[in-house]
Design an enzyme around this catalytic site. Sequence first.
Site, PDB file in Angstrom:
ATOM      1  N   GLU A 156     -55.173  -9.377  63.147  1.00  0.00           N
ATOM      2  CA  GLU A 156     -54.506  -9.910  62.120  1.00  0.00           C
ATOM      3  C   GLU A 156     -55.174 -10.519  60.930  1.00  0.00           C
ATOM      4  O   GLU A 156     -55.129 -11.392  60.592  1.00  0.00           O
ATOM      5  CB  GLU A 156     -53.583 -11.065  62.611  1.00  0.00           C
ATOM      6  CG  GLU A 156     -52.667 -10.370  64.004  1.00  0.00           C
ATOM      7  CD  GLU A 156     -52.067 -11.560  64.817  1.00  0.00           C
ATOM      8  OE1 GLU A 156     -52.072 -12.474  64.507  1.00  0.00           O
ATOM      9  OE2 GLU A 156     -51.206 -10.845  65.732  1.00  0.00           O
TER      10      GLU A 156
ATOM     11  N   GLU B 246     -45.744 -16.924  61.448  1.00  0.00           N
ATOM     12  CA  GLU B 246     -45.954 -15.159  61.494  1.00  0.00           C
ATOM     13  C   GLU B 246     -45.807 -14.795  60.105  1.00  0.00           C
ATOM     14  O   GLU B 246     -44.789 -14.536  59.601  1.00  0.00           O
ATOM     15  CB  GLU B 246     -45.043 -14.820  62.403  1.00  0.00           C
ATOM     16  CG  GLU B 246     -45.200 -15.028  63.990  1.00  0.00           C
ATOM     17  CD  GLU B 246     -46.274 -14.043  64.816  1.00  0.00           C
ATOM     18  OE1 GLU B 246     -46.468 -13.033  63.737  1.00  0.00           O
ATOM     19  OE2 GLU B 246     -46.683 -13.951  65.574  1.00  0.00           O
TER      20      GLU B 246
ATOM     21  N   HIS C 233     -56.448 -13.813  66.239  1.00  0.00           N
ATOM     22  CA  HIS C 233     -56.204 -12.568  66.731  1.00  0.00           C
ATOM     23  C   HIS C 233     -56.781 -11.505  65.766  1.00  0.00           C
ATOM     24  O   HIS C 233     -56.591 -11.699  64.432  1.00  0.00           O
ATOM     25  CB  HIS C 233     -54.827 -12.114  67.010  1.00  0.00           C
ATOM     26  CG  HIS C 233     -54.051 -12.565  68.117  1.00  0.00           C
ATOM     27  ND1 HIS C 233     -52.815 -13.094  68.316  1.00  0.00           N
ATOM     28  CD2 HIS C 233     -54.418 -12.996  69.319  1.00  0.00           C
ATOM     29  CE1 HIS C 233     -52.594 -13.602  69.162  1.00  0.00           C
ATOM     30  NE2 HIS C 233     -53.410 -13.297  69.838  1.00  0.00           N
TER      31      HIS C 233
ATOM     32  N   HIS D  84     -50.352 -16.331  62.157  1.00  0.00           N
ATOM     33  CA  HIS D  84     -50.271 -14.889  62.714  1.00  0.00           C
ATOM     34  C   HIS D  84     -49.626 -13.904  62.067  1.00  0.00           C
ATOM     35  O   HIS D  84     -49.284 -14.384  61.031  1.00  0.00           O
ATOM     36  CB  HIS D  84     -49.549 -14.908  64.420  1.00  0.00           C
ATOM     37  CG  HIS D  84     -50.469 -15.674  65.188  1.00  0.00           C
ATOM     38  ND1 HIS D  84     -51.118 -15.364  66.283  1.00  0.00           N
ATOM     39  CD2 HIS D  84     -50.475 -17.015  65.450  1.00  0.00           C
ATOM     40  CE1 HIS D  84     -51.599 -16.209  66.979  1.00  0.00           C
ATOM     41  NE2 HIS D  84     -51.341 -17.455  66.734  1.00  0.00           N
TER      42      HIS D  84
END
Length: 235
Positions: A53, A210, A50, A157
């Site tokens: 990020e 994450e 992404h 992430h």
Amino acid sequence: MSTPISYRDIKDQGSFAFEPIQYGFSEMGIPLTYFPPSDDCRLLVFAGIHGEEPETTFLLSRALRCLFCPPRHVAIVLCANPDGMLRGTRGNAHGVDLNRNFPALNWSSEPVLTRLTLESPRETRLSPGGGPQSEAETRALLSLLSTLNPRAVIAMHAPIGCVDCATHSPLVQTLESIFELPWKQGLGYQTPGSFGTWAEEASLDCVTLELPRMALELLAANYAQPFATFIAEFY
Ligand SMILES: [Zn+2]
């Protein structure tokens, strides 16, 4: 006699001590690269799927720059979506959320709804692609996995701050300890066509890391060295 894993004992970590190799091209023609392990690949860590990020790429880079020689069993993709990273977009150059473009059985052509911040409503629309693995970055990552055949993958992430995995495996427990994050089973919303969903169907252990919502310098100060040690010593 094999060379023992060692760590940089000098302050200068401005560049990598070893070289990446190419595994494909992005849709905009940017080379996709990974750092290969020195021995067989048992774990692949990828960041930057992404483009919004960038802290994932930054922290993984800082960790890798702590190492004096390639990790023995870990392959590293610093940025799986360089087009998105360059443009500052979550999706790739086609506006596709690559993490909804994997050929999982539940792949859906419905628009992907994402949030601009953790507090925002889920109403920002992205494409899942024209079909499963319609995007060059997705196909290249799948091809790399087929070549390397790791037994586990860590998908990085941010900024939810958890270790997401269906099972509380030793790998999950190690990441919980390094990053001081809680284990979660799913993020509470559907992710059709995500890498994690595809990996589960392919019987590949996948942990979604994450990262917490934290300034880049603090991420590096807190986690780069322990993450580097984990990468160097993974067997
Ligand atoms: Zn993400």
